[in-house]
Design a protein around this motif. Structure first.
Motif, PDB file in Angstrom:
ATOM      1  N   UNK A 163       0.771  -1.209  -0.097  1.00 17.82           N
ATOM      2  CA  UNK A 163       0.048  -0.097  -0.138  1.00 17.82           C
ATOM      3  C   UNK A 163       0.700   1.415  -0.092  1.00 17.82           C
ATOM      4  N   UNK A 164       1.774   1.221   0.872  1.00 18.22           N
ATOM      5  CA  UNK A 164       2.876   2.443   0.852  1.00 18.22           C
ATOM      6  C   UNK A 164       3.671   2.772  -0.336  1.00 18.22           C
ATOM      7  N   UNK A 165       3.922   1.599  -1.037  1.00 16.10           N
ATOM      8  CA  UNK A 165       4.493   1.539  -2.289  1.00 16.10           C
ATOM      9  C   UNK A 165       3.588   2.356  -3.304  1.00 16.10           C
ATOM     10  N   UNK A 166       2.395   2.102  -3.444  1.00 20.86           N
ATOM     11  CA  UNK A 166       1.467   2.687  -4.326  1.00 20.86           C
ATOM     12  C   UNK A 166       1.367   4.220  -3.932  1.00 20.86           C
ATOM     13  N   UNK A 167       1.278   4.277  -2.832  1.00 23.05           N
ATOM     14  CA  UNK A 167       1.097   5.855  -2.250  1.00 23.05           C
ATOM     15  C   UNK A 167       2.317   6.604  -2.771  1.00 23.05           C
ATOM     16  N   UNK A 168       3.520   6.176  -2.426  1.00 19.28           N
ATOM     17  CA  UNK A 168       4.928   6.645  -2.961  1.00 19.28           C
ATOM     18  C   UNK A 168       4.724   7.275  -4.311  1.00 19.28           C
ATOM     19  N   UNK A 169       4.386   6.111  -5.308  1.00 14.22           N
ATOM     20  CA  UNK A 169       4.133   6.440  -6.600  1.00 14.22           C
ATOM     21  C   UNK A 169       3.556   7.646  -6.767  1.00 14.22           C
ATOM     22  N   UNK A 170       2.116   7.680  -6.291  1.00 19.24           N
ATOM     23  CA  UNK A 170       1.139   8.746  -6.519  1.00 19.24           C
ATOM     24  C   UNK A 170       1.629  10.041  -6.202  1.00 19.24           C
ATOM     25  N   UNK A 171       2.204  10.112  -4.749  1.00 20.81           N
ATOM     26  CA  UNK A 171       2.605  11.311  -4.265  1.00 20.81           C
ATOM     27  C   UNK A 171       3.627  11.900  -4.869  1.00 20.81           C
ATOM     28  N   UNK A 172       4.752  11.046  -5.411  1.00 18.87           N
ATOM     29  CA  UNK A 172       5.878  11.588  -6.102  1.00 18.87           C
ATOM     30  C   UNK A 172       5.660  12.109  -7.533  1.00 18.87           C
ATOM     31  N   UNK A 173       4.315  11.821  -7.801  1.00 18.88           N
ATOM     32  CA  UNK A 173       3.952  12.342  -9.400  1.00 18.88           C
ATOM     33  C   UNK A 173       3.612  13.906  -9.004  1.00 18.88           C
ATOM     34  N   UNK A 174       3.313  14.262  -7.667  1.00 19.94           N
ATOM     35  CA  UNK A 174       2.829  15.602  -7.482  1.00 19.94           C
ATOM     36  C   UNK A 174       4.031  16.575  -7.479  1.00 19.94           C
ATOM     37  N   UNK A 175       3.899  17.500  -7.698  1.00 19.77           N
ATOM     38  CA  UNK A 175       5.034  18.829  -7.444  1.00 19.77           C
ATOM     39  C   UNK A 175       5.382  18.946  -5.980  1.00 19.77           C
ATOM     40  N   UNK A 176       6.473  18.107  -5.556  1.00 20.62           N
ATOM     41  CA  UNK A 176       6.997  18.538  -4.268  1.00 20.62           C
ATOM     42  C   UNK A 176       8.475  18.718  -4.207  1.00 20.62           C
ATOM     43  N   UNK A 177       8.965  19.525  -3.333  1.00 23.96           N
ATOM     44  CA  UNK A 177      10.542  19.387  -3.057  1.00 23.96           C
ATOM     45  C   UNK A 177      11.166  18.388  -2.302  1.00 23.96           C
ATOM     46  N   UNK A 178       9.952  17.664  -1.522  1.00 25.50           N
ATOM     47  CA  UNK A 178      10.685  16.646  -0.804  1.00 25.50           C
ATOM     48  C   UNK A 178      10.187  15.207  -1.128  1.00 25.50           C
ATOM     49  N   UNK A 179      11.066  14.304  -0.962  1.00 24.26           N
ATOM     50  CA  UNK A 179      10.759  12.947  -1.704  1.00 24.26           C
ATOM     51  C   UNK A 179      10.123  12.039  -0.677  1.00 24.26           C
ATOM     52  N   UNK A 180       9.085  11.220  -1.010  1.00 20.60           N
ATOM     53  CA  UNK A 180       8.739  10.335  -0.266  1.00 20.60           C
ATOM     54  C   UNK A 180       9.016   8.819  -0.548  1.00 20.60           C
ATOM     55  N   UNK A 181       9.334   7.823   0.176  1.00 26.13           N
ATOM     56  CA  UNK A 181       9.799   6.711   0.043  1.00 26.13           C
ATOM     57  C   UNK A 181       9.382   5.583   1.088  1.00 26.13           C
ATOM     58  N   UNK A 182       9.469   4.536   0.808  1.00 23.79           N
ATOM     59  CA  UNK A 182       9.575   3.503   1.868  1.00 23.79           C
ATOM     60  C   UNK A 182      10.968   2.545   1.970  1.00 23.79           C
ATOM     61  N   UNK A 183      11.431   2.404   2.668  1.00 27.11           N
ATOM     62  CA  UNK A 183      12.755   1.577   2.940  1.00 27.11           C
ATOM     63  C   UNK A 183      12.417   0.326   2.378  1.00 27.11           C
ATOM     64  N   UNK A 184      13.560  -0.036   1.309  1.00 26.26           N
ATOM     65  CA  UNK A 184      13.566  -1.375   0.704  1.00 26.26           C
ATOM     66  C   UNK A 184      13.189  -2.499   1.724  1.00 26.26           C
ATOM     67  N   UNK A 185      12.337  -3.255   1.138  1.00 25.80           N
ATOM     68  CA  UNK A 185      11.860  -4.344   2.193  1.00 25.80           C
ATOM     69  C   UNK A 185      11.581  -5.820   1.470  1.00 25.80           C
TER      70      UNK A 185
END
Length: 398
Positions: A163-185
């Motif tokens: 779920x978090x991976x999906x959210x990260x992809x969606x949010x990173x498509x928005x314009x933002x100066x800060x990156x959202x990620x999930x630690x590799x798992x």
């Protein structure tokens, strides 16, 4: 089932006209509060919203565990609701719920029955869970906070990571100066044997790693370990009763600070909590670190003075509330939940002059209906949620 649009209704104008002891008017966009438990904002008397009360009272049937009732001073909240034309009535799960109709809204925390049900330790709990679950399933016409299935799915950490991976992809498509990620798992199905080599498909995994069991209903789900090598994990599995399958996840240095997010309807509350860290100097021979994640995260929220000892002002300034709002919106849309919790870590890189450079926000957990007793103004947040639901019901009937 609560429809997504029900979560975006603002309070009626007259309800938003403040009196003494009323809740503050809400903006149309979600509000983020920085909560500090050391500051007592809880009001001593029930709130009464607006100068006039609705002619029709709103009946909310609820089932909540005794611990939640005790910690949240539920009787005072019932009085606050009564003064705002909301009648809270406790459900009796030992009998037919259909016989307790009608009510306008069902408010529940069925997940508190889910863990003991799966553990099979109490037949009464099993009956209560099945009774409430079947009622919700058989009566989709009854508005409910919250839908059951999305909550139960969040008890699986593999589902949460996806779920978090999906959210990260969606949010990173928005314009933002800060990156959202999930630690590799990665998910490890069974304990590795002594002769097992490091799996090549785990190439993104970098030690140290945190180990946690997949199923959070397990009694030992909060027992976690940080390991510094693959061989160490092998020996750890032999020495400790780790419950497989487990999630192995890269450990992110974050200055011992966990940002804990509470979402209640349109309100988003942020608390800083103490967290664990690894030694500045560590190697594959560093001893594993064992801890109880629940005990650490349940520690008292950090006050401003306490946090200064653990986290630089740059880190707090880099915690991006707009990014959090985007994440909350995405989680809400994907789960249809009105109440949930998020865990964030912030890792900042240092520039050449030693100042804080770019920051990455790591979303590491999503929780259904988290414990909320540490929140200031919890009664007001819950009341705001119920009033928005009441307002939505009135509009749908008109």
């Amino acid at each position: 089932m609560v429809q997504n649009e029900l979560l975006h209704v603002s309070l009626d104008k007259k309800q938003r006209e403040a009196e003494a002891g009323t809740i503050e008017p809400r903006e149309s966009a979600p509000t983020i509060f920085y909560s500090d438990k050391n500051t007592d904002h809880e009001q001593n008397s029930p709130a009464v919203l607006g100068e006039e009360k609705a002619a029709t009272r709103f009946k909310v049937a609820y089932w909540l565990p005794d611990k939640f009732i005790s910690l949240t001073k539920w009787e005072a909240f019932m009085e606050m609701c009564f003064n705002n034309c909301i009648d809270l009535v406790k459900l009796d799960l030992s009998g037919s719920i259909e016989d307790q109709l009608p009510f306008d809204l069902l408010f529940h925390k069925i997940i508190s029955l889910y863990k003991p049900k799966l553990r099979g330790c109490d037949a009464n709990v099993d009956y209560s869970f099945n009774n409430l679950f079947k009622f919700i399933e058989n009566h989709p016409e009854v508005p409910t906070i919250d839908p059951v299935e999305p909550q139960l799915q969040l008890f699986n950490r593999e589902h949460v990571c996806k779920l978090i991976e999906q959210v990260c992809v969606e949010v990173d498509q928005c314009e933002t100066s800060l990156k959202l990620s999930i630690p590799a798992w990665y998910k490890l199905e069974k304990a590795p044997l002594v002769d097992d080599e490091f799996p090549p498909e785990f190439s993104d995994l970098k030690f140290p790693c945190i180990c946690k069991c997949v199923h959070t209903w397990d009694k030992r789900s909060h027992e976690m370990s940080i390991v510094f090598s693959w061989s160490q994990l092998i020996h750890l599995s032999a020495a400790l009763p780790l419950r497989y399958p487990i999630i192995l996840q890269n450990f992110v240095r974050h200055q011992k600070i966990l940002f804990k997010i509470y979402v209640i309807g349109q309100q988003t509350i942020v608390q800083k909590r103490p967290s664990v860290d690894v030694p500045d100097e560590h190697s594959c021979d560093t001893s594993p670190i064992h801890f109880n994640g629940h005990a650490i995260s349940k520690s008292a929220p950090l006050s401003a003075t306490e946090s200064d000892q653990l986290v630089s002002s740059d880190l707090e300034a880099s915690f991006d509330k707009d990014l959090v709002a985007k994440v909350v919106k995405s989680i809400r849309a994907r789960t249809n939940l009105a109440i949930f919790g998020l865990d964030f870590l912030v890792a900042s890189t240092l520039s050449a002059d030693g100042s804080t450079g770019s920051s990455t926000h790591f979303l590491v957990d999503v929780n259904p209906f988290p414990g909320c007793s540490s929140l200031d103004n919890l009664h007001q947040h819950l009341l705001s949620l119920l009033l928005s639901q009441q307002n939505s019901e009135c509009k749908s009937e008109s």
